[in-house]
Design an enzyme around this catalytic site. Structure first.
Site, short mmCIF file in Angstrom:
data_model
loop_
_atom_site.label_atom_id
_atom_site.label_comp_id
_atom_site.label_asym_id
_atom_site.label_seq_id
_atom_site.Cartn_x
_atom_site.Cartn_y
_atom_site.Cartn_z
N ARG A 1 0.87 -1.17 0.00
CA ARG A 1 0.00 0.00 0.00
C ARG A 1 0.92 1.22 0.00
O ARG A 1 2.06 1.16 0.48
CB ARG A 1 -0.89 0.02 1.24
CG ARG A 1 -1.80 -1.19 1.38
CD ARG A 1 -2.58 -1.12 2.70
NE ARG A 1 -3.50 -2.24 2.85
CZ ARG A 1 -3.20 -3.39 3.47
NH1 ARG A 1 -2.00 -3.55 4.01
NH2 ARG A 1 -4.09 -4.36 3.55
N LYS B 1 -2.13 -2.83 8.04
CA LYS B 1 -3.39 -2.54 8.73
C LYS B 1 -3.52 -3.41 9.98
O LYS B 1 -3.10 -4.56 10.01
CB LYS B 1 -4.57 -2.81 7.80
CG LYS B 1 -4.73 -1.77 6.70
CD LYS B 1 -6.01 -2.00 5.92
CE LYS B 1 -6.24 -0.91 4.89
NZ LYS B 1 -7.49 -1.13 4.12
N HIS C 1 -2.81 2.62 -6.03
CA HIS C 1 -3.38 1.37 -5.53
C HIS C 1 -3.58 0.37 -6.66
O HIS C 1 -3.58 -0.84 -6.44
CB HIS C 1 -4.70 1.64 -4.82
CG HIS C 1 -5.00 0.65 -3.74
ND1 HIS C 1 -4.20 0.48 -2.62
CD2 HIS C 1 -5.99 -0.27 -3.61
CE1 HIS C 1 -4.70 -0.47 -1.85
NE2 HIS C 1 -5.78 -0.95 -2.43
N ARG D 1 -0.74 -2.00 -6.84
CA ARG D 1 -0.87 -3.10 -5.87
C ARG D 1 -1.82 -4.17 -6.42
O ARG D 1 -1.55 -5.37 -6.33
CB ARG D 1 -1.34 -2.56 -4.54
CG ARG D 1 -1.66 -3.60 -3.47
CD ARG D 1 -1.97 -2.87 -2.16
NE ARG D 1 -2.80 -3.63 -1.25
CZ ARG D 1 -2.32 -4.48 -0.33
NH1 ARG D 1 -1.03 -4.69 -0.24
NH2 ARG D 1 -3.14 -5.10 0.49
N HIS E 1 -3.61 -9.43 3.73
CA HIS E 1 -5.05 -9.53 3.95
C HIS E 1 -5.33 -10.43 5.16
O HIS E 1 -4.75 -11.51 5.28
CB HIS E 1 -5.75 -10.13 2.72
CG HIS E 1 -5.82 -9.20 1.57
ND1 HIS E 1 -6.05 -9.61 0.27
CD2 HIS E 1 -5.70 -7.84 1.49
CE1 HIS E 1 -6.06 -8.58 -0.54
NE2 HIS E 1 -5.86 -7.50 0.18
N TYR F 1 -9.32 -11.42 -6.52
CA TYR F 1 -8.40 -11.40 -7.65
C TYR F 1 -8.61 -12.58 -8.59
O TYR F 1 -8.21 -12.52 -9.75
CB TYR F 1 -6.95 -11.37 -7.14
CG TYR F 1 -6.65 -10.06 -6.47
CD1 TYR F 1 -6.44 -8.90 -7.22
CD2 TYR F 1 -6.62 -9.95 -5.09
CE1 TYR F 1 -6.19 -7.69 -6.60
CE2 TYR F 1 -6.37 -8.75 -4.47
CZ TYR F 1 -6.16 -7.61 -5.23
OH TYR F 1 -5.93 -6.42 -4.61
#
Length: 336
Positions: A189, A214, A281, A284, A307, A316
């Protein structure tokens, strides 16, 4: 053009257009006390919460429509007693009306958030209740696939030679190229790329970088040689002493703003004729999609992206299937 004036570390002043007055009590179809509280709520959003003018205008419209709906639905302008006695069926009826008015899920979600925020403001004063929201199913969020670039477009975007003609200092061009290389080559990110410290730079024989993503979760990622070379090229000509600080700095030596990278990609996509979806983004997204297209394992891609859930990564697979379908339709002689 230097980029220092775009990031001073101070909050930008609000545009003059935001100085217009907020809607007053007369704007809201409700009993006098509730209408006055609605105006105070907007003031709180503008002052204490420092919400944007766009958000305030949208929330004011949504709550105004809600109060007008209740006036019609209940047969009288809603007061504190009516709001405290509100049932889930009343909220469902409001959402159904707005859906019939043509609102899509995204706008319905915003309207529901606005009403909840307003009623929470009233609840603190004993004038309403918000437990009814727990019994109302929110509209499903619209599901949109991430827009990945083609392999060729992604390579062009991170290729420093594509920016050789820009009237910018060479070290700035090298810096932006290194950041973009991390986004596409490592799948970071933009906030993660800009959080790397100089002491942790993946250069030379250091082919790993540890990132805090995150939720405060850390992950250690491999860094391929082209990415390391891009970072080394930037460090070789950066005019600042980066020891003890961030790897990437702005024109005055302070921490680099994500906005500067966004503007660099915006300029570059214009020069390359790329769509507006070509954003930091998107690099990514492209990293994940291209790995999957080359046979990458979904669990491994999940770990690389950071994730928390595999279901987030599974999007994806749909992106890659869509890419294959598009290629089939454009190339197969009987696709028409």
């Amino acid at each position: 053009m230097r980029d220092s004036h775009l990031h001073t570390g101070r909050k930008a002043p609000r545009p003059a257009t935001e100085a217009r007055p907020l809607p007053g009590p007369a704007f809201f179809s409700a009993a006098p006390q509730i209408a006055e509280e609605a105006a105070l709520w907007l003031q709180a959003l503008s002052g204490e919460r420092r919400a944007s003018r766009h958000t305030i205008d949208a929330y004011a419209r949504d709550v105004g429509v809600f109060l007008r709906f209740l006036t019609e639905h209940l047969g009288a302008k809603p007061d504190a007693a009516a709001l405290s006695a509100m049932q889930p069926a009343d909220l469902r009826a409001f959402l159904a009306r707005r859906r019939n008015d043509g609102l899509e899920s995204r706008s319905l979600l915003r309207a529901l958030a606005a009403v909840r925020n307003f009623l929470r403001f009233l609840e603190k004063k004993g004038l309403a209740r918000t437990d009814v929201f727990g019994a109302v199913r929110a509209p499903k969020r619209p599901h949109s696939l991430p827009k990945a670039l083609t392999v060729g477009d992604a390579r062009d975007l991170v290729d420093p030679e594509q920016r050789a003609g820009e009237a910018r200092e060479p070290w700035v061009l090298a810096r932006d190229a290194a950041v973009m290389a991390l986004l596409y080559g490592v799948g970071l990110r933009i906030s993660e790329a800009l959080s790397i410290q100089r002491a942790d730079a993946p250069i030379g024989r250091t082919d790993r970088v540890t990132i805090t993503g995150k939720g405060g979760k850390t992950r250690t990622l491999p860094v391929i040689e082209p990415v390391r070379r891009a970072i080394e090229a930037y460090l070789a000509i950066c005019p600042y002493d980066l020891a003890g600080g961030p790897l990437f700095v702005g024109a005055r030596g302070g921490p680099l703003s994500p906005r500067i990278v966004q503007l660099a990609i915006q300029r570059l996509r214009g020069a390359l004729g790329l769509p507006d979806s070509a954003t930091p983004h998107a690099l990514r997204h492209s990293f994940a999609t291209h790995l999957l297209g080359r046979g990458g394992d979904l669990r491994t891609i999940q770990e690389l992206l950071g994730h928390a859930s595999l279901s987030t990564t599974q999007i994806y697979t749909a992106v890659d299937k869509q890419r294959l379908l598009d290629a089939y339709r454009s190339a197969h002689p009987r696709a028409d």
